[in-house]
Design an enzyme around this catalytic site. Structure first.
Site, PDB file in Angstrom:
ATOM      1  N   LYS A  12      58.451  35.253  37.156  1.00 10.49           N
ATOM      2  CA  LYS A  12      59.790  34.687  37.436  1.00 10.49           C
ATOM      3  C   LYS A  12      60.028  34.650  38.937  1.00 10.49           C
ATOM      4  CE  LYS A  12      61.852  38.583  38.933  1.00 10.49           C
ATOM      5  NZ  LYS A  12      62.095  38.831  40.299  1.00 10.49           N
ATOM      6  N   ASP A 138      64.107  43.818  34.577  1.00 16.40           N
ATOM      7  CA  ASP A 138      63.726  42.402  34.443  1.00 16.40           C
ATOM      8  C   ASP A 138      63.149  42.069  33.070  1.00 16.40           C
ATOM      9  OD1 ASP A 138      64.450  41.727  37.020  1.00 16.40           O
ATOM     10  OD2 ASP A 138      62.430  41.973  37.848  1.00 16.40           O
TER      11      ASP A 138
HETATM   12  O1  C5P Z   1      64.418  48.571  36.349  1.00 16.89           O
HETATM   13  P1  C5P Z   1      63.209  48.726  37.202  1.00 16.89           P
HETATM   14  O2  C5P Z   1      62.432  49.971  36.873  1.00 16.89           O
HETATM   15  O3  C5P Z   1      62.340  47.500  37.222  1.00 16.89           O
HETATM   16  O4  C5P Z   1      63.734  48.890  38.679  1.00 16.89           O
HETATM   17  C1  C5P Z   1      62.955  49.408  39.714  1.00 16.89           C
HETATM   18  C2  C5P Z   1      63.854  50.037  40.766  1.00 16.89           C
HETATM   19  O5  C5P Z   1      64.652  49.037  41.392  1.00 16.89           O
HETATM   20  C3  C5P Z   1      64.866  51.031  40.185  1.00 16.89           C
HETATM   21  O6  C5P Z   1      64.326  52.325  40.138  1.00 16.89           O
HETATM   22  C4  C5P Z   1      66.018  50.941  41.158  1.00 16.89           C
HETATM   23  O7  C5P Z   1      65.758  51.747  42.287  1.00 16.89           O
HETATM   24  C5  C5P Z   1      65.964  49.492  41.639  1.00 16.89           C
HETATM   25  N1  C5P Z   1      66.933  48.626  40.933  1.00 16.89           N
HETATM   26  C6  C5P Z   1      68.280  48.744  41.213  1.00 16.89           C
HETATM   27  N2  C5P Z   1      69.177  47.937  40.568  1.00 16.89           N
HETATM   28  C7  C5P Z   1      68.760  47.010  39.666  1.00 16.89           C
HETATM   29  C8  C5P Z   1      67.384  46.886  39.376  1.00 16.89           C
HETATM   30  C9  C5P Z   1      66.489  47.700  40.029  1.00 16.89           C
HETATM   31  O8  C5P Z   1      68.688  49.565  42.043  1.00 16.89           O
HETATM   32  N3  C5P Z   1      69.666  46.234  39.076  1.00 16.89           N
END
Ligand code: C5P
Length: 292
Positions: A12, A138
């Site tokens: 994406k 995501d």
């Molecule tokens: O959700 P995911 O593990 O892919 O996100 C990776 C990191 O990105 C999270 O640990 C967080 O620090 C940051 N993040 C965030 N806010 C979001 C998505 C991701 O702060 N909406």
């Protein structure tokens, strides 16, 4: 007979990313236009005679242990469905790693969708997306794919028809640079949301109408301020790709990948030639439709 499934797991891009505020749970509330593109990993799932989940990958930097999102997705699915694990999963990496293209998330999404088919479980896209949200922010989007506005942590999705005909997407990534999403968010300090709300609301209309001249003036990614500061080579790529003034050029997610949206292949190729001599990996793709 043991079954095999081969699945495409597309990347994406974020056609705009507004990071609104930090939440008490450590994540950020955001608003983003998410668009599936044709660049995809290939996931092969095999039922096995051996107990457990074994992951293999053709990319040396991708871990194949329980930290891999594919492993986490398979474990979660089998657990929730009370199925004893006996699987091998191979990841053929086409999407650059840690590039802001949701490469790990889309592999996990393909595994959730694939296992539902393999074990004949009648789970709706909504059921799978709910499961996916436990894996990463995501994942719900990449399970569904196409075009969506994502809000909340990324899991509140409203879907739209992608632009027709598809746009040509040039992806350009500085060789050897990977960015941690966590690091980028941690170093971003949200503010001045009023002006951004007005701009963001106009983004979707311009994008769906393929109005690249308007989109070029409106589009923004808040995390650029963090990643471009640390990696000036990303800024250099942005400047080059934008030099023809025919495309819309922006960093995707937390970077370091930069994408350019172009109305046709001719103007995309003209922009690609501006990258000559830079240490950069380039992919020429297009916007893609939803999976379901
Ligand atoms: O959700 P995911 O593990 O892919 O996100 C990776 C990191 O990105 C999270 O640990 C967080 O620090 C940051 N993040 C965030 N806010 C979001 C998505 C991701 O702060 N909406």
């Amino acid at each position: 007979m043991k079954k095999t499934l081969i699945l495409q797991a597309p990347a994406k891009i974020n056609v705009g990313l507004w990071v609104k505020s930090k939440r008490p749970d450590g994540y950020h509330d955001l608003a983003s236009i998410m668009q599936t593109i044709s660049l995809a990993d290939i996931i092969t799932i095999n039922e096995s005679t051996e107990h457990g989940i074994r992951i293999t990958c053709d990319h040396p930097l991708v871990p194949t242990d329980s930290t891999n999102l594919v492993h986490r997705a398979a474990t979660l699915f089998l657990d929730q469905m009370s199925i004893v694990p006996a699987l091998t999963i191979h990841i053929e990496k086409k999407i650059p790693v840690a590039a802001g293209l949701a490469g790990g998330s889309t592999d996990a999404a393909a595994v959730l969708t694939g296992l539902a088919r393999l074990y004949d479980k009648s789970l709706s896209p909504a059921d799978l997306m709910k499961m996916g949200s436990l894996i990463g922010s995501d994942v719900p989007f990449v399970i569904h794919g196409g075009l969506a506005v994502a809000e909340g942590r990324g899991e509140k999705l409203s879907f739209h028809e992608p632009p027709r005909p598809p746009l040509v997407v040039v992806i350009a990534i500085p060789s050897g640079v990977g960015v941690s999403t966590k690091w980028a968010y941690e170093n971003y300090h949200p503010g001045n949301n009023e002006a951004k709300e007005r701009t963001f609301n106009m983004l979707l209309d311009a994008y769906r109408a393929r109005n690249l001249d308007v989109l070029r003036k409106l589009v923004f990614n808040d995390l650029e301020s963090v990643t471009l500061h640390r990696y000036p080579e990303v800024l250099r790529i942005k400047e080059r790709l934008a030099a023809t003034e025919e495309g819309v050029v922006l960093m995707s997610g937390s970077g370091p990948s930069v994408f350019g949206l172009f109305a046709d292949k001719r103007s995309a190729m003209k922009a690609v030639r501006t990258l000559d001599g830079l240490p950069v990996d380039v992919f020429i793709e297009h916007t893609a439709k939803k999976h379901f």
